[in-house]
Motif scaffolding. Structure first.
Motif, short mmCIF file in Angstrom:
data_model
loop_
_atom_site.label_atom_id
_atom_site.label_comp_id
_atom_site.label_asym_id
_atom_site.label_seq_id
_atom_site.Cartn_x
_atom_site.Cartn_y
_atom_site.Cartn_z
N THR A 110 0.78 -1.33 0.07
CA THR A 110 0.08 -0.71 0.06
C THR A 110 0.76 1.05 0.28
O THR A 110 1.12 1.73 -0.37
CB THR A 110 -1.68 0.13 0.89
OG1 THR A 110 -1.86 -0.99 0.86
CG2 THR A 110 -1.82 1.39 1.26
N GLU A 111 1.72 1.06 1.03
CA GLU A 111 2.99 2.08 1.14
C GLU A 111 3.69 2.48 -0.69
O GLU A 111 3.24 4.17 -1.16
CB GLU A 111 3.48 2.29 1.93
CG GLU A 111 4.64 3.62 2.20
CD GLU A 111 4.30 4.32 2.72
OE1 GLU A 111 4.80 5.58 2.67
OE2 GLU A 111 2.94 4.48 3.08
N GLN A 112 4.31 1.54 -1.15
CA GLN A 112 4.58 1.57 -2.40
C GLN A 112 3.25 2.27 -3.46
O GLN A 112 3.66 3.00 -4.25
CB GLN A 112 4.93 0.16 -2.96
CG GLN A 112 6.56 -0.07 -2.40
CD GLN A 112 6.36 -1.55 -2.81
OE1 GLN A 112 5.72 -2.50 -3.64
NE2 GLN A 112 7.78 -2.18 -2.18
N LEU A 113 2.15 1.53 -3.91
CA LEU A 113 1.27 1.81 -4.03
C LEU A 113 0.91 3.44 -4.58
O LEU A 113 0.89 4.24 -4.75
CB LEU A 113 0.09 1.54 -4.45
CG LEU A 113 -1.33 2.11 -5.05
CD1 LEU A 113 -1.09 2.06 -6.51
CD2 LEU A 113 -2.03 0.77 -4.49
N HIS A 114 0.94 4.00 -3.16
CA HIS A 114 0.83 5.51 -2.16
C HIS A 114 2.35 6.38 -2.80
O HIS A 114 1.75 7.51 -3.99
CB HIS A 114 0.24 5.54 -1.22
CG HIS A 114 0.97 6.74 -0.50
ND1 HIS A 114 -0.48 7.81 -0.45
CD2 HIS A 114 1.23 8.19 -0.05
CE1 HIS A 114 0.10 8.61 0.21
NE2 HIS A 114 1.24 9.33 0.04
N MET A 115 2.92 6.59 -3.24
CA MET A 115 4.15 6.75 -3.56
C MET A 115 3.87 6.69 -4.83
O MET A 115 4.05 7.70 -5.67
CB MET A 115 5.81 5.95 -3.25
CG MET A 115 6.31 5.98 -1.30
SD MET A 115 7.34 5.35 -1.32
CE MET A 115 8.86 6.16 -1.93
N HIS A 116 4.19 5.99 -5.56
CA HIS A 116 3.52 5.64 -7.05
C HIS A 116 2.12 6.52 -7.45
O HIS A 116 2.64 7.52 -8.17
CB HIS A 116 2.93 4.26 -7.98
CG HIS A 116 3.14 3.79 -8.94
ND1 HIS A 116 3.82 4.56 -9.94
CD2 HIS A 116 1.85 3.96 -9.92
CE1 HIS A 116 2.85 4.12 -11.43
NE2 HIS A 116 2.28 3.85 -11.82
N VAL A 117 0.94 6.41 -7.06
CA VAL A 117 0.60 7.34 -7.28
C VAL A 117 0.66 8.98 -7.15
O VAL A 117 0.24 9.78 -7.62
CB VAL A 117 -1.19 7.48 -6.11
CG1 VAL A 117 -2.82 7.83 -6.84
CG2 VAL A 117 -1.55 5.54 -6.77
N GLN A 118 0.99 8.88 -5.81
CA GLN A 118 1.20 10.90 -5.81
C GLN A 118 2.65 11.23 -6.27
O GLN A 118 2.33 12.68 -7.20
CB GLN A 118 1.85 10.70 -4.64
CG GLN A 118 0.62 10.58 -3.27
CD GLN A 118 -0.33 11.68 -3.23
OE1 GLN A 118 -0.30 12.17 -3.36
NE2 GLN A 118 -2.04 10.75 -3.00
N THR A 119 3.47 10.32 -6.53
CA THR A 119 4.13 11.06 -7.75
C THR A 119 3.73 11.82 -8.98
O THR A 119 4.18 12.04 -9.53
CB THR A 119 5.30 9.97 -7.84
OG1 THR A 119 5.66 9.54 -6.69
CG2 THR A 119 6.27 10.03 -8.89
N ASP A 120 2.90 10.15 -9.70
CA ASP A 120 2.09 10.59 -10.52
C ASP A 120 1.26 12.07 -10.76
O ASP A 120 1.23 12.88 -11.71
CB ASP A 120 1.07 9.27 -11.26
CG ASP A 120 1.93 8.43 -11.89
OD1 ASP A 120 2.90 8.22 -12.17
OD2 ASP A 120 1.77 7.52 -12.72
#
Length: 316
Positions: A110-120
């Protein structure tokens, strides 16, 4: 009059189809985004769905064998122990998997996904023209995306995997109940369909409430930020702007409370209907099964136990 009514019905049907088409389009986009952004999250969610979905029907099947064995004239003690060991093994495996998933696997993914979404989103924000920030509708949508984008993405996958888990578990239980007593199975299927429709309505209400709350919370957060940051302390003390800000803040709080009252009351009413449906199905199934066990003798003690456990698990 009839022609006008038919035209309204066609418009309503067309609007409903467009809404469902938009929902389907958004879900497909979310799945594609999740697939490219975090395949691990998707596969871990599916694994959770399969494992948790299989547990309930497997335990019920083992319980049925155990109670039927204990209800016989000369129960085989060693065979009963084997079944109890099987139930314990299934329960322990399920507990260990859920513990590992909830404390390590899913938080990390979930943390990895959050970082990916916020970076985008940060990259998209860099490309937005400055005048777009003056567009209130666009800015509200942008803030909503920043706050809830990853939650919506994971929510789409979670809804799908929860549905998968429920379908696996429910299909297993229905197959077992159909083998034991088809009448009980029909009552449970009807209750489950009604519960699903009510649950969809509750979810829609909560989504509408979040959308209404987004601009209100943005305004109140803006006022909070002004009073907290030292950069604006001088202006707040030397001018009357603080009074205007306080009026806006109180207005936002009143709007916030009004939205909660409006949508929470609807959510409460639909929740009451859900409880009535579940409890009504529970009582109906227990009475029918008890009659067949005590009067007709068409179900065994193991069958009765499985049906009671299945209905109780369906209520929760």
């Amino acid at each position: 009059m009839n022609k006008e009514k038919k035209r309204r019905e066609r418009r309503d049907i067309g609007a409903a189809l467009r809404r469902w088409g938009k929902i389907l389009e958004n879900n497909i986009y979310s799945f594609r985004y999740m697939w490219h952004g975090s395949k691990g999250y998707f596969f871990a969610s599916v694994a959770n769905a399969v494992i948790n979905g299989l547990i309930a029907p497997l335990v019920l099947l083992l319980n049925r064998r155990l109670y039927n064995m204990l209800g016989s004239d000369r129960p085989m003690f060693l065979n009963a122990l084997y079944i109890i060991a099987g139930i314990a093994a299934v329960t322990v495996v399920s507990w260990l998997w859920n513990l590992l998933s909830s404390t390590y696997i899913m938080p990390k993914l979930t943390e990895q996904l959050h970082m990916h979404v916020q970076t985008d989103l940060f990259e998209k924000a860099r490309m937005i023209e400055l005048e777009m920030y003056d567009d209130t509708e666009f800015y509200n949508d942008f803030i909503l995306a920043m706050q809830y984008a990853d939650a919506y993405a994971t929510g789409t996958v979670n809804n799908f995997t929860n549905l998968m888990s429920n379908l696996i578990g429910f299909s297993g239980i229905v197959a077992l109940l159909a083998y034991i007593d088809s009448g009980t199975m029909l009552v449970m299927v009807a209750s489950a369909v009604i519960s699903m429709l009510i649950g969809a309505k509750k979810q829609k209400i909560n989504l509408q409430m979040n959308e209404k709350q987004a601009p209100i919370m943005r305004r109140s957060s803006y006022v909070n930020r002004l009073f907290m940051l030292p950069d604006y302390a001088k202006e707040l003390r030397l001018t009357d702007v603080s009074e205007c800000l306080l009026r806006d803040y109180k207005k936002s709080l009143r709007e916030h409370i009004a939205v909660i009252r409006k949508y929470k009351l609807r959510d409460l009413l639909w929740g009451a209907l859900l409880n009535i449906n579940n409890f009504g199905a529970y009582i109906a199934v227990i009475v029918i099964t008890l009659y067949k066990f005590a009067v007709l003798g068409t179900v065994t003690i193991g069958d009765f136990t499985v049906i009671v456990d299945a209905v109780e698990s369906d209520m929760h």
